[in-house]
Write a protein that holds these residues in place. Structure first.
Motif, PDB file in Angstrom:
ATOM      1  N   TYR A  81      -1.048   0.729  -1.162  1.00  0.00           N
ATOM      2  CA  TYR A  81      -1.146   2.182  -1.283  1.00  0.00           C
ATOM      3  C   TYR A  81      -0.776   2.546  -2.638  1.00  0.00           C
ATOM      4  O   TYR A  81      -1.478   3.163  -3.652  1.00  0.00           O
ATOM      5  N   GLU A 135      -3.122   7.238   5.066  1.00  0.00           N
ATOM      6  CA  GLU A 135      -1.945   7.846   5.604  1.00  0.00           C
ATOM      7  C   GLU A 135      -1.717   7.094   7.026  1.00  0.00           C
ATOM      8  O   GLU A 135      -0.638   6.776   7.899  1.00  0.00           O
ATOM      9  N   LYS A 136      -3.039   6.490   7.472  1.00  0.00           N
ATOM     10  CA  LYS A 136      -3.252   5.960   8.931  1.00  0.00           C
ATOM     11  C   LYS A 136      -2.764   4.384   8.827  1.00  0.00           C
ATOM     12  O   LYS A 136      -2.405   3.886   9.827  1.00  0.00           O
ATOM     13  N   GLU A 184      -9.230   7.121   0.635  1.00  0.00           N
ATOM     14  CA  GLU A 184      -9.480   5.880   1.317  1.00  0.00           C
ATOM     15  C   GLU A 184      -9.491   4.737   1.010  1.00  0.00           C
ATOM     16  O   GLU A 184      -9.661   4.240  -0.280  1.00  0.00           O
ATOM     17  N   TYR A 231      -9.574   2.761   5.214  1.00  0.00           N
ATOM     18  CA  TYR A 231      -8.866   3.665   6.216  1.00  0.00           C
ATOM     19  C   TYR A 231      -8.310   4.885   5.270  1.00  0.00           C
ATOM     20  O   TYR A 231      -8.230   4.968   4.215  1.00  0.00           O
ATOM     21  N   ASP A 232      -8.147   5.929   6.068  1.00  0.00           N
ATOM     22  CA  ASP A 232      -7.544   6.944   5.557  1.00  0.00           C
ATOM     23  C   ASP A 232      -6.015   6.387   5.436  1.00  0.00           C
ATOM     24  O   ASP A 232      -5.283   5.900   6.312  1.00  0.00           O
ATOM     25  N   ALA A 288      -4.214  18.138   9.086  1.00  0.00           N
ATOM     26  CA  ALA A 288      -4.287  16.944   9.631  1.00  0.00           C
ATOM     27  C   ALA A 288      -3.159  16.822  10.799  1.00  0.00           C
ATOM     28  O   ALA A 288      -3.487  15.982  11.554  1.00  0.00           O
ATOM     29  N   HIS A 347      -4.886  10.845   2.001  1.00  0.00           N
ATOM     30  CA  HIS A 347      -5.900  10.772   2.555  1.00  0.00           C
ATOM     31  C   HIS A 347      -7.092  10.000   1.331  1.00  0.00           C
ATOM     32  O   HIS A 347      -8.265   9.980   1.676  1.00  0.00           O
ATOM     33  N   GLU A 385      -3.144  15.860  -2.242  1.00  0.00           N
ATOM     34  CA  GLU A 385      -3.658  15.154  -0.837  1.00  0.00           C
ATOM     35  C   GLU A 385      -3.873  13.794  -0.937  1.00  0.00           C
ATOM     36  O   GLU A 385      -4.893  13.115  -0.476  1.00  0.00           O
TER      37      GLU A 385
END
Ligand code: BGC
Length: 251
Positions: A193, A168-169, A161, A165-166, A83, A159, A156
């Motif tokens: 999160y 980490e974004k 959703e 959103y992903d 990524a 990542h 992971e």
């Protein structure tokens, strides 16, 4: 003289850092060396830098294996998803590439997984017999799932959703910087999160690593979770220490 130092190398987006690790003390046996990550950070260019770091510490590490971290999924030495690194890594049998270049055994591991192992063996999760979930908040979000001291690699969880959103974004430390968010503005994103991750994994302990963990008192006390959540103890040494431990204890 018996040689206990094993070299750990941490490949990051801006720097490649290495240090020999004393695996009895769980700490560096000499000052670390940092070389800027070449741009573009292709496998060959990165392997050249890794070789320079190995040469620099050659006297201290004998013919021991080398542990290397990378911010990507790694299965059986192959980089599978990238990524935040050069896309040319995907599909590369990078463990073999490094081993051939260095002429010594190499263990290649995801960066967060290495940090999780270090915290479980020598840091804040040492002795925890339950489920420990380490997350690193940095450029992306990395995760390491440890059960009874044993790593389950490549989770992971950056990542996932969440709310479309992903994750980490929305919640990586780099996003806080890019969007100029105060910690008060960042906390709700972390709350969302961690509550999702908590409901999926029911860990006994969350450990928060990454550069932002030095400011842990500005956000961790404000998170409302059922699981204890603590900053990582080994800070930016964790990746190198965990990689060295895994090189000395390959599964
Ligand atoms: C990558 C992970 C990595 C994390 C932290 C994520 O974007 O997918 O493999 O552990 O960033 O570097």
């Amino acid at each position: 003289m018996q040689n206990t130092a094993v070299l750990g190398i941490d490949i990051g987006g801006s720097g490649i850092k290495g240090a020999p690790v004393d695996l009895i003390a769980g700490d560096f046996a000499a000052d670390r060396l940092r070389i800027p990550t070449p741009q573009p950070s292709t496998p060959q260019a990165v392997a050249d830098v890794v070789a320079r770091i190995v040469d620099h510490f050659a006297d201290l590490i004998g013919d021991s294996p080398v542990g290397i971290t990378i911010p990507a999924v790694v299965t059986h030495g192959v980089v599978r998803l990238a990524a935040n690194i050069d896309p040319s890594w995907v599909g590369t049998q990078a463990a073999d590439l490094f081993a051939q270049r260095l002429g010594r055994p190499v263990v290649l591991v995801n960066d967060a997984d290495a940090a999780g192992v270090a915290e479980a063996k020598f840091g804040v999760a040492k002795g925890n017999d339950g489920i420990v979930l380490l997350t690193t908040l940095g450029t992306g979000i990395g995760s390491a799932l440890i059960h009874h001291g044993v790593l389950v690699p490549n989770t992971e969880l950056g990542h996932l959703e969440i709310d479309g959103y992903d994750a980490e974004k929305r919640a990586a430390a780099s996003i806080r910087t890019a969007e100029n968010l105060s910690y008060a503005e960042y906390v709700p994103r972390l709350q969302r999160y961690y509550e999702v991750v908590e409901k999926l994994f029911w860990p006994d302990l969350f450990v928060v690593g990454g550069g932002v963990s030095k400011d842990a008192d500005k956000f961790l006390p404000y998170l409302k979770l059922q699981t204890p959540i603590v900053p990582a103890a080994l800070r930016n040494r964790a990746g190198i220490i965990g990689a060295a431990w895994l090189a000395a204890n390959p599964s």
